[in-house]
Design an enzyme around this catalytic site. Structure first.
Site, PDB file in Angstrom:
ATOM      1  N   ASP A  18      17.627  96.431  37.638  1.00  0.00           N
ATOM      2  CA  ASP A  18      16.845  97.635  37.322  1.00  0.00           C
ATOM      3  C   ASP A  18      16.093  98.095  38.575  1.00  0.00           C
ATOM      4  O   ASP A  18      16.250  97.513  39.641  1.00  0.00           O
ATOM      5  CB  ASP A  18      15.862  97.348  36.184  1.00  0.00           C
ATOM      6  CG  ASP A  18      14.791  96.335  36.599  1.00  0.00           C
ATOM      7  OD1 ASP A  18      15.151  95.329  37.228  1.00  0.00           O
ATOM      8  OD2 ASP A  18      13.602  96.568  36.317  1.00  0.00           O
ATOM      9  N   GLU A  20      23.202  89.376  35.639  1.00  0.00           N
ATOM     10  CA  GLU A  20      22.313  90.235  36.400  1.00  0.00           C
ATOM     11  C   GLU A  20      22.000  89.564  37.742  1.00  0.00           C
ATOM     12  O   GLU A  20      22.179  88.364  37.911  1.00  0.00           O
ATOM     13  CB  GLU A  20      20.999  90.483  35.631  1.00  0.00           C
ATOM     14  CG  GLU A  20      20.108  91.508  36.319  1.00  0.00           C
ATOM     15  CD  GLU A  20      18.984  92.041  35.447  1.00  0.00           C
ATOM     16  OE1 GLU A  20      18.819  91.536  34.327  1.00  0.00           O
ATOM     17  OE2 GLU A  20      18.282  92.959  35.896  1.00  0.00           O
ATOM     18  N   ASP A  46      31.746  87.627  33.422  1.00  0.00           N
ATOM     19  CA  ASP A  46      31.662  88.522  34.579  1.00  0.00           C
ATOM     20  C   ASP A  46      31.813  89.947  34.072  1.00  0.00           C
ATOM     21  O   ASP A  46      32.874  90.551  34.175  1.00  0.00           O
ATOM     22  CB  ASP A  46      32.745  88.184  35.611  1.00  0.00           C
ATOM     23  CG  ASP A  46      32.616  89.072  36.844  1.00  0.00           C
ATOM     24  OD1 ASP A  46      31.571  89.744  36.992  1.00  0.00           O
ATOM     25  OD2 ASP A  46      33.568  89.112  37.647  1.00  0.00           O
ATOM     26  N   HIS A  59      25.385  92.958  36.651  1.00  0.00           N
ATOM     27  CA  HIS A  59      24.488  93.911  35.988  1.00  0.00           C
ATOM     28  C   HIS A  59      23.517  94.392  37.071  1.00  0.00           C
ATOM     29  O   HIS A  59      22.465  93.794  37.302  1.00  0.00           O
ATOM     30  CB  HIS A  59      23.751  93.226  34.835  1.00  0.00           C
ATOM     31  CG  HIS A  59      22.872  94.152  34.058  1.00  0.00           C
ATOM     32  ND1 HIS A  59      23.308  94.845  32.949  1.00  0.00           N
ATOM     33  CD2 HIS A  59      21.586  94.527  34.241  1.00  0.00           C
ATOM     34  CE1 HIS A  59      22.318  95.589  32.478  1.00  0.00           C
ATOM     35  NE2 HIS A  59      21.264  95.415  33.255  1.00  0.00           N
TER      36      HIS A  59
END
Ligand SMILES: [Zn+2]
Length: 584
Positions: A191, A566, A557, A512
């Site tokens: 993020d 992530e 994956d 991620h």
């Protein structure tokens, strides 16, 4: 819920089909290069390689009797031996045999051949075998820079983003209002948030890598904008985040918890994220939180001694910030943080900030030698000694080991009893890790309960603990066992997968990680460590895997698997530490 890399479910996640996973598992698709397309996933090798004078072990999970090490250039067999006996591994369900070729001490590029099974991915044997991986793992921090345009250059064409998150403001929970354009720092993970608590342990780990292994890393140029400015690049990169952290300190000395949008954006490039970047506080006086403030104090105290030879003014600014932050925590010893209403980004919440204060006191004492910090440490350290024996998998949450170690690592003379006690406990904990790693068929220090969110960070942190122990109480087995954990991360694992992007012939490919998901490049951004297997299955991709999978195999994956795939700066930093300690 608390997690190692504390990020609750994301918007914009989508599981890929399970069929894809099955195909991946069956044929091992995903090799970046075509060198070893036919490698068997039953042969688990560190795809980067092995140090010239260290143990060299490859693991085989198929029925074979002998193995050969062959030179990649001409397929000549340079070593032949029988495989070890098959050992049953509960954490993976695999039958594992060892192929030990430690006595091979000729630098080169090789692969393993096991009759009736096949060949492995290629690997190298060299004294500087981990240099490239270190370079890429450090450059991954540069790729996470916020508030500035980033470009990995001709080496990785197309890996770039424009300046992002240039505007910020005070959230109503911060006790202030109006614009607050603190530009800088690293995006925390997949993020675009920036969190002081996780920044503390991550940046602190990098500065420790400098303090412990400065001779090994000082001349490694990272090709970042500051390269060549007279300061070693590891310190240049760490400073990028540190400067942002310092800006998160309020005039009264306290540090706000984080600067993020109220919710996670979709899978878009950072410069396309137009959600307002908010400085977020606790929602009531004193608005700042003790764990964040104490972490800032610890980090700024380290920075005050580390940067002194390169920029005395910056070092002094850090010392002043650390002292102010410490005073704030004396006034507010346990203001904890929970997300205020309407905020759903990572929390990095923690019930107790005592260990963060212990770390801060120890670093401030190590830097200044002042009695007040020493007294606080000596009054409190014994409560935290058990954290050396059974470390928390949540490294950002439980920083007591950093406090204990730094006290014993200090050049200045501390309390002799406390120092001896920490040294002894650290060595005993390291010996226990060595013993159980020797018994583990996969030669990894992990136990079943370690396969949590960010388990690869747990493996890397075992490596870090062993390398610190090797400084406090030198023992070759500590370093060898640290290497075992590094080998696990670089391919010697149940998936025969390198868990660092673009490193090795068969790395994972679908982190991620928003820039990797949103850009036009076929490959993900390089040098990033995956979270790894996670038996707690907090995402839909993991929940869709078979119910009876053993813990070390609960991994996908898949970009949608934020709970197993992530990336995150805290386990990235532990990887850097582990690599740095194994440079020539
Ligand atoms: Zn940004």
């Amino acid at each position: 819920m608390l997690k190692l890399c504390d990020n609750p479910s994301r918007s914009g996640d989508f599981p890929r089909s399970l069929l894809y996973l099955v195909v991946l598992a069956l044929v091992g698709w995903g090799a970046v290069t075509a060198v070893a397309e036919n490698a068997s996933l039953d042969i688990k090798v560190d795809q980067v390689g092995y140090l010239l004078n260290a143990p060299k072990v490859v693991l085989v999970t198929a029925a074979g009797r002998t193995f050969e090490v062959r030179r990649a250039a001409d397929n000549a067999t340079v070593f032949r031996e029988t495989l070890g006996p098959a050992l049953s591994d509960a954490d993976t369900g695999d039958q594992v045999r060892t192929a030990d070729f430690s006595s091979l001490r000729e630098a080169g590029t090789y692969y393993l051949f096991v009759p009736d099974v096949g060949r492995s991915w290629t690997f190298s044997i060299r004294p500087d075998v981990f240099s490239r991986a270190y370079y890429l793992a450090m450059r991954a921090f540069y790729g996470q820079r916020c508030g500035v345009a980033v470009d990995l250059g001709p080496e990785f064409p197309g890996f770039s983003h424009a300046a992002c998150h240039l505007k910020g403001e005070f959230h109503s929970s911060s006790g202030k209002q109006g614009p607050r354009d603190n530009v800088g720092g690293w995006h925390d993970a997949g993020d675009y948030g920036r969190y002081v608590v996780n920044s503390g342990i991550s940046t602190g780990t990098l500065l420790w890598a400098w303090e412990l292994f400065g001779d090994k890393v000082k001349n490694i140029k990272l090709n970042i904008p500051e390269s060549g400015n007279g300061t070693p690049d590891i310190l240049n990169e760490a400073r990028w985040n540190l400067e942002w952290m310092l800006k998160m300190q309020d005039d009264d000395g306290g540090a706000w918890q984080k600067q993020t949008s109220e919710r996670f954006p979709g899978f878009i490039m950072p410069e396309d994220d137009k959600l307002s970047s908010e400085v977020i506080g606790t929602g009531q006086a004193p608005y700042k939180s003790t764990c964040a403030t104490a972490d800032l104090a610890a980090l700024a105290a380290i920075a005050a001694r580390v940067y002194k030879p390169f920029d005395a003014k910056f070092a002094a600014r850090n010392l002043e910030a650390a002292r102010k932050a410490w005073l704030w925590t004396e006034k507010y010893p346990n203001v904890t943080f929970r997300n205020p209403p309407g905020v759903s980004t990572g929390e990095y919440g923690d019930d107790s900030c005592k260990d963060e204060r212990l770390w801060a006191a120890a670093e401030l004492w190590r830097t200044t030698g002042e009695q007040g910090y020493n007294e606080f440490f000596l009054k409190n350290y014994a409560d935290f000694r058990p954290s050396l024996d059974s470390p928390s998998p949540e490294g950002w949450r439980e920083v007591a080991p950093m406090g204990l170690w730094t006290y014993a690592l200090a050049d200045r003379k501390g309390d002799a009893v406390a120092t001896a006690d920490i040294r002894k406990s650290t060595a005993a904990a390291a010996r226990a890790i060595v013993e159980r790693t020797r018994k583990n068929p996969y030669h990894v220090s992990m136990v079943a309960k370690d396969y949590v969110w960010g388990s690869n960070g747990v493996a890397a942190n075992y490596g870090m603990a062993l390398l610190v122990a090797n400084v406090l109480a030198p023992d070759p087995s500590f370093r060898e066992t640290a290497l075992d954990n590094l080998h696990y991360l670089l391919g010697r694992n149940a998936f025969s997968l390198s868990w660092v992007t673009q490193v090795g012939e068969h790395p994972f490919r679908h982190p991620h990680h928003r820039p990797s998901g949103a850009d036009k490049n076929a490959e993900p951004w390089p040098g990033m460590l995956s979270g790894g297997p996670n038996a707690d299955r907090q995402d839909a991709v993991l929940r869709a895997l078979p119910a009876d999978l053993p813990p070390a195999k609960i991994y996908a994956d898949d970009q949608g698997s934020y709970a197993s795939n992530e990336i995150c700066i805290n386990w990235q930093a532990a990887l850097v530490f582990l690599l740095a300690g194994n440079l020539p």
